[in-house]
Enzyme design. Structure first.
Site, PDB file in Angstrom:
ATOM      1  CG  HIS A  95      -1.911   1.115   1.194  1.00  0.00           C
ATOM      2  ND1 HIS A  95      -1.628   2.369   1.656  1.00  0.00           N
ATOM      3  CD2 HIS A  95      -3.175   1.152   0.706  1.00  0.00           C
ATOM      4  CE1 HIS A  95      -2.687   3.151   1.459  1.00  0.00           C
ATOM      5  NE2 HIS A  95      -3.640   2.435   0.892  1.00  0.00           N
ATOM      6  CD  GLU A 107      -5.159   1.971  -3.077  1.00  0.00           C
ATOM      7  OE1 GLU A 107      -6.295   2.311  -2.776  1.00  0.00           O
ATOM      8  OE2 GLU A 107      -4.316   1.606  -2.247  1.00  0.00           O
ATOM      9  N   GLY A 131      -6.418   9.511   0.270  1.00  0.00           N
ATOM     10  CA  GLY A 131      -6.567  10.140   1.578  1.00  0.00           C
ATOM     11  C   GLY A 131      -7.140  11.543   1.547  1.00  0.00           C
ATOM     12  CB  SER A 180     -10.177  10.416  -3.678  1.00  0.00           C
ATOM     13  OG  SER A 180      -9.251  10.944  -2.754  1.00  0.00           O
TER      14      SER A 180
HETATM   15  P1  13P Z   1      -9.277   6.847   0.249  1.00  0.00           P
HETATM   16  O1  13P Z   1     -10.420   6.238  -0.508  1.00  0.00           O
HETATM   17  O2  13P Z   1      -9.673   7.330   1.608  1.00  0.00           O
HETATM   18  O3  13P Z   1      -8.569   7.901  -0.566  1.00  0.00           O
HETATM   19  O4  13P Z   1      -8.209   5.683   0.519  1.00  0.00           O
HETATM   20  C1  13P Z   1      -7.899   4.786  -0.505  1.00  0.00           C
HETATM   21  C2  13P Z   1      -6.977   3.738  -0.009  1.00  0.00           C
HETATM   22  O5  13P Z   1      -5.886   4.023   0.453  1.00  0.00           O
HETATM   23  C3  13P Z   1      -7.428   2.348  -0.085  1.00  0.00           C
HETATM   24  O6  13P Z   1      -6.373   1.492   0.189  1.00  0.00           O
END
Ligand code: 13P
Length: 262
Positions: free
Chosen positions: A98, A170, A176, A216
């Protein structure tokens, strides 16, 4: 019936054991009428919640995963959790690499590769997360970064394990509270890069490996993202942490995907 769609959430360092159990109970209850032939649902809680969560949850309705894992069975690795320990509590899945592991805890592609291999060798699914930083995007090297993360992260893996590999795209800049969601068009372009690279790594099985988008994802963009041909699922943070909202997002996204012919 359309293509299988994947919906999951990483709970990060939120939710205590009791909060996680309440959340899982409500989420499985609300979504139980959705055929698991159509979707795979998975939740990745904190380590302390995993044992109780695993016992309480019908894994046929919701797969459970760990947010990280050490790559040896035993050893002098203070603070790490081994695959044997995750097997012991019935984990289905291990998330590897991650963005917060890579950028806050400085993990490398070589380490992610060991973890992916180790999770697969111990019978679990491995969810390899990849993504470029904003700086890399601005240099125009996002495809190169994604290819590198996949080629190293999946290096030397026996093709017979391919049916237990999932990949999540991601982008670091999209994740975040300060994240800017990727446009559906940009996400689709990067997913195409990933699909091509997976076919290069696993010529026979690569096409079947699910590619999920995360960063997001919210009720306003889920429909468009999941409608892209190469986006097989959504990996959601904040917008999934209330069971009723995640249930609504899943149903909405499913409807959009089917309307888009998926
Ligand atoms: P958000 O959807 O809060 O941006 O986080 C995504 C994430 O890190 C999933 O692993």
């Amino acid at each position: 019936m359309g293509k299988r769609l994947y919906f999951g959430s990483n709970l990060k360092m939120y939710k205590t054991i009791s909060q996680t159990l309440d959340y899982l109970k409500e989420l499985t209850e609300r979504t139980k009428d959705i055929s698991r032939e159509e979707i795979t649902l998975f939740i990745i809680p904190s380590y302390t919640s995993l044992e109780d969560a695993s016992r309480q949850t019908d894994h046929g309705l919701c797969l459970l995963g760990a947010q990280n894992m050490g790559w040896e069975e035993t050893g002098q690795y203070t603070g790490e959790i081994s695959p044997l320990m995750l097997n012991e509590i019935g984990m289905d899945l291990v998330m590897v690499g991650h963005s917060e592991r890579r950028h806050v805890f400085r993990e490398t592609d070589e380490e992610e590769n060991r973890k992916v291999k180790c999770a697969l060798e111990h019978g679990m699914r491995a969810l390899l997360c990849i993504g470029e930083t904003m700086e890399q995007k601005e240099f125009g090297i996002s495809p190169e970064i994604l290819r590198m993360q996949m080629k190293i992260g999946l290096h030397g893996i026996d093709p017979s394990f391919a049916d237990r590999i999932w990949v999540a795209y991601e982008p670091v800049w999209s994740i975040g509270v300060n994240g800017i969601p990727a446009s559906a068009e940009y996400a689709a372009q990067m997913h195409d890069v990933m699909k091509d690279c997976l076919k290069e790594i696993f010529p026979d099985a690569g096409e079947q490996i699910p590619c999920l988008y995360g960063g997001s994802v919210n009720p306003g963009n889920a429909r468009e993202l999941i409608s892209q041909k190469s986006v097989d699922g959504l990996f959601v943070g904040r917008s999934a942490w209330q069971a009723d909202k995640f249930d609504a997002l899943i149903r909405d996204a499913m409807e959009a995907a089917r309307a888009a012919g998926k």
